[in-house]
Motif scaffolding. Structure first.
Motif, PDB file in Angstrom:
ATOM      1  N   ASP A   5       0.831  -1.208   0.000  1.00 13.66           N
ATOM      2  CA  ASP A   5       0.000   0.000   0.000  1.00 13.66           C
ATOM      3  C   ASP A   5       0.866   1.259   0.000  1.00 13.66           C
ATOM      4  O   ASP A   5       0.564   2.233  -0.697  1.00 13.66           O
ATOM      5  CB  ASP A   5      -0.938   0.016   1.213  1.00 13.66           C
ATOM      6  CG  ASP A   5      -2.028  -1.040   1.121  1.00 13.66           C
ATOM      7  OD1 ASP A   5      -2.330  -1.507   0.002  1.00 13.66           O
ATOM      8  OD2 ASP A   5      -2.575  -1.416   2.182  1.00 13.66           O
ATOM      9  N   LYS A   6       1.947   1.242   0.784  1.00 12.55           N
ATOM     10  CA  LYS A   6       2.860   2.396   0.805  1.00 12.55           C
ATOM     11  C   LYS A   6       3.489   2.603  -0.568  1.00 12.55           C
ATOM     12  O   LYS A   6       3.568   3.721  -1.068  1.00 12.55           O
ATOM     13  CB  LYS A   6       3.970   2.191   1.846  1.00 12.55           C
ATOM     14  CG  LYS A   6       3.566   2.416   3.256  1.00 12.55           C
ATOM     15  CD  LYS A   6       4.805   2.277   4.145  1.00 12.55           C
ATOM     16  CE  LYS A   6       4.503   2.639   5.570  1.00 12.55           C
ATOM     17  NZ  LYS A   6       5.715   2.648   6.407  1.00 12.55           N
ATOM     18  N   ALA A  44       1.009   4.065  -2.973  1.00 13.86           N
ATOM     19  CA  ALA A  44       0.728   5.470  -2.657  1.00 13.86           C
ATOM     20  C   ALA A  44       1.879   6.358  -3.118  1.00 13.86           C
ATOM     21  O   ALA A  44       1.657   7.399  -3.753  1.00 13.86           O
ATOM     22  CB  ALA A  44       0.482   5.632  -1.160  1.00 13.86           C
ATOM     23  N   TYR A  45       3.123   5.974  -2.799  1.00 13.13           N
ATOM     24  CA  TYR A  45       4.288   6.767  -3.219  1.00 13.13           C
ATOM     25  C   TYR A  45       4.374   6.839  -4.739  1.00 13.13           C
ATOM     26  O   TYR A  45       4.669   7.881  -5.319  1.00 13.13           O
ATOM     27  CB  TYR A  45       5.582   6.175  -2.659  1.00 13.13           C
ATOM     28  CG  TYR A  45       5.757   6.283  -1.167  1.00 13.13           C
ATOM     29  CD1 TYR A  45       5.331   7.402  -0.451  1.00 13.13           C
ATOM     30  CD2 TYR A  45       6.382   5.269  -0.459  1.00 13.13           C
ATOM     31  CE1 TYR A  45       5.509   7.502   0.920  1.00 13.13           C
ATOM     32  CE2 TYR A  45       6.566   5.358   0.911  1.00 13.13           C
ATOM     33  CZ  TYR A  45       6.132   6.470   1.597  1.00 13.13           C
ATOM     34  OH  TYR A  45       6.317   6.562   2.946  1.00 13.13           O
ATOM     35  N   TYR A  46       4.146   5.702  -5.389  1.00 13.12           N
ATOM     36  CA  TYR A  46       4.220   5.633  -6.849  1.00 13.12           C
ATOM     37  C   TYR A  46       3.185   6.570  -7.480  1.00 13.12           C
ATOM     38  O   TYR A  46       3.513   7.416  -8.313  1.00 13.12           O
ATOM     39  CB  TYR A  46       3.991   4.183  -7.293  1.00 13.12           C
ATOM     40  CG  TYR A  46       4.254   3.927  -8.760  1.00 13.12           C
ATOM     41  CD1 TYR A  46       5.440   3.340  -9.173  1.00 13.12           C
ATOM     42  CD2 TYR A  46       3.310   4.244  -9.746  1.00 13.12           C
ATOM     43  CE1 TYR A  46       5.692   3.089 -10.522  1.00 13.12           C
ATOM     44  CE2 TYR A  46       3.543   4.001 -11.081  1.00 13.12           C
ATOM     45  CZ  TYR A  46       4.742   3.423 -11.466  1.00 13.12           C
ATOM     46  OH  TYR A  46       4.988   3.177 -12.797  1.00 13.12           O
ATOM     47  N   LYS A  47       1.929   6.408  -7.076  1.00 11.48           N
ATOM     48  CA  LYS A  47       0.843   7.182  -7.699  1.00 11.48           C
ATOM     49  C   LYS A  47       0.928   8.672  -7.383  1.00 11.48           C
ATOM     50  O   LYS A  47       0.542   9.506  -8.202  1.00 11.48           O
ATOM     51  CB  LYS A  47      -0.507   6.618  -7.264  1.00 11.48           C
ATOM     52  CG  LYS A  47      -0.780   5.248  -7.862  1.00 11.48           C
ATOM     53  CD  LYS A  47      -2.058   4.647  -7.316  1.00 11.48           C
ATOM     54  CE  LYS A  47      -2.291   3.256  -7.888  1.00 11.48           C
ATOM     55  NZ  LYS A  47      -3.502   2.644  -7.319  1.00 11.48           N
ATOM     56  N   GLU A  48       1.451   8.994  -6.215  1.00 14.74           N
ATOM     57  CA  GLU A  48       1.578  10.399  -5.827  1.00 14.74           C
ATOM     58  C   GLU A  48       2.686  11.112  -6.589  1.00 14.74           C
ATOM     59  O   GLU A  48       2.583  12.303  -6.884  1.00 14.74           O
ATOM     60  CB  GLU A  48       1.864  10.478  -4.321  1.00 14.74           C
ATOM     61  CG  GLU A  48       2.013  11.879  -3.773  1.00 14.74           C
ATOM     62  CD  GLU A  48       2.340  11.888  -2.285  1.00 14.74           C
ATOM     63  OE1 GLU A  48       3.047  12.824  -1.865  1.00 14.74           O
ATOM     64  OE2 GLU A  48       1.918  10.972  -1.576  1.00 14.74           O
ATOM     65  N   ASN A  49       3.751  10.396  -6.931  1.00 20.04           N
ATOM     66  CA  ASN A  49       4.946  11.040  -7.472  1.00 20.04           C
ATOM     67  C   ASN A  49       5.283  10.745  -8.929  1.00 20.04           C
ATOM     68  O   ASN A  49       5.973  11.536  -9.562  1.00 20.04           O
ATOM     69  CB  ASN A  49       6.163  10.653  -6.619  1.00 20.04           C
ATOM     70  CG  ASN A  49       6.064  11.196  -5.227  1.00 20.04           C
ATOM     71  OD1 ASN A  49       6.155  12.402  -5.022  1.00 20.04           O
ATOM     72  ND2 ASN A  49       5.857  10.321  -4.251  1.00 20.04           N
ATOM     73  N   HIS A  61       4.342  10.366 -12.686  1.00 18.85           N
ATOM     74  CA  HIS A  61       3.284  10.705 -13.641  1.00 18.85           C
ATOM     75  C   HIS A  61       3.792  10.717 -15.085  1.00 18.85           C
ATOM     76  O   HIS A  61       3.101  11.177 -15.980  1.00 18.85           O
ATOM     77  CB  HIS A  61       2.686  12.080 -13.292  1.00 18.85           C
ATOM     78  CG  HIS A  61       2.195  12.144 -11.893  1.00 18.85           C
ATOM     79  ND1 HIS A  61       1.084  11.468 -11.450  1.00 18.85           N
ATOM     80  CD2 HIS A  61       2.700  12.775 -10.794  1.00 18.85           C
ATOM     81  CE1 HIS A  61       0.902  11.691 -10.169  1.00 18.85           C
ATOM     82  NE2 HIS A  61       1.864  12.480  -9.742  1.00 18.85           N
ATOM     83  N   GLU A  89       9.752  13.112  -8.503  1.00 23.93           N
ATOM     84  CA  GLU A  89       9.480  12.022  -9.434  1.00 23.93           C
ATOM     85  C   GLU A  89      10.736  11.181  -9.668  1.00 23.93           C
ATOM     86  O   GLU A  89      10.675   9.949  -9.679  1.00 23.93           O
ATOM     87  CB  GLU A  89       8.945  12.549 -10.759  1.00 23.93           C
ATOM     88  CG  GLU A  89       8.553  11.428 -11.710  1.00 23.93           C
ATOM     89  CD  GLU A  89       7.885  11.911 -12.978  1.00 23.93           C
ATOM     90  OE1 GLU A  89       6.816  11.384 -13.311  1.00 23.93           O
ATOM     91  OE2 GLU A  89       8.454  12.815 -13.642  1.00 23.93           O
ATOM     92  N   ALA A 140      11.363   8.991  -6.617  1.00 22.80           N
ATOM     93  CA  ALA A 140      10.414   7.877  -6.552  1.00 22.80           C
ATOM     94  C   ALA A 140      10.742   6.811  -7.604  1.00 22.80           C
ATOM     95  O   ALA A 140      10.772   5.618  -7.292  1.00 22.80           O
ATOM     96  CB  ALA A 140       8.988   8.389  -6.729  1.00 22.80           C
TER      97      ALA A 140
END
Length: 195
Positions: A5-6, A9-14, A16, A73, A76
């Motif tokens: 889950d972490k 979250a880190y992937y999708k947040e950073n 793109h 980005e 990450a």
């Protein structure tokens, strides 16, 4: 929150960049989230690879991220995916081990390596990432040389690693974060039975 889950979250947040959705889709079809990070050293347990990836990312952000000079980005991409080469790399095998208390031989699971694409370590991760997402030169150098002196090419006496570290601070930051995560944060996480 689980390490998976972490990671997500880190992937999708950073991350793109074009192709990042397809990369994540592919990643979810592999054993990346259940594989170990090693066979007997750090995070040699189910889910160890994603645990290690998250740990490296967190160390890198805590210790080395400068918002005026660094890209969230890039951090990450490099930290979360530096060991992508270990997806589809391990398999669970079993061996006989003598039980010291009973004197009986018992089957015990362990991780073994089954490398179907022996392309090296850092370079294999770069290759796999770039099947979906274009890396900058500094990101590719960071992922390629994240092993530092533990890399076979570096052991052979080449100067490429020194030149990469001199030109690309991101590579040094990833290597230092990988070392700290491995040797300081992941102590005692080395058992296939550690589930």
């Amino acid at each position: 929150m689980s390490y998976k889950d972490k990671f997500l979250a880190y992937y999708k947040e950073n991350i793109h960049r074009e192709g990042s959705d397809r990369l994540l889709e592919w990643l979810l079809k592999t054993d990346f989230f259940t594989a170990p990070a090693s066979t007997k050293f750090h995070c040699a347990c189910e889910g160890g690879l994603v645990q290690h990836s998250v740990n490296v990312y967190e160390v890198m952000m805590e210790k080395h991220f400068d918002p005026e000079e660094d890209s969230a980005e890039s951090f990450a991409l490099c930290a979360l995916l530096h060991d992508l080469c270990k997806a589809q790399f391990y398999k669970v095998s079993s061996r006989n081990v003598k039980n010291e208390k009973t004197g009986q031989w018992e089957k015990q699971p362990y991780y073994s390596i089954e490398d179907v694409f022996p392309y090296g370590h850092g370079e294999k991760s770069v290759f796999l990432i770039e099947r979906f997402v274009r890396l900058s030169t500094s990101e590719a150098m960071a992922v390629r040389w994240h092993m530092g002196g533990f890399d076979d090419t570096a052991k052979a006496g080449g100067f490429a690693i020194s030149q990469a570290y001199d030109k690309y601070p991101l590579a040094v930051k990833l290597h230092l974060s990988d070392l700290e995560a491995t040797y300081l944060r992941e102590h005692g996480t080395s058992s296939v039975r550690n589930r």
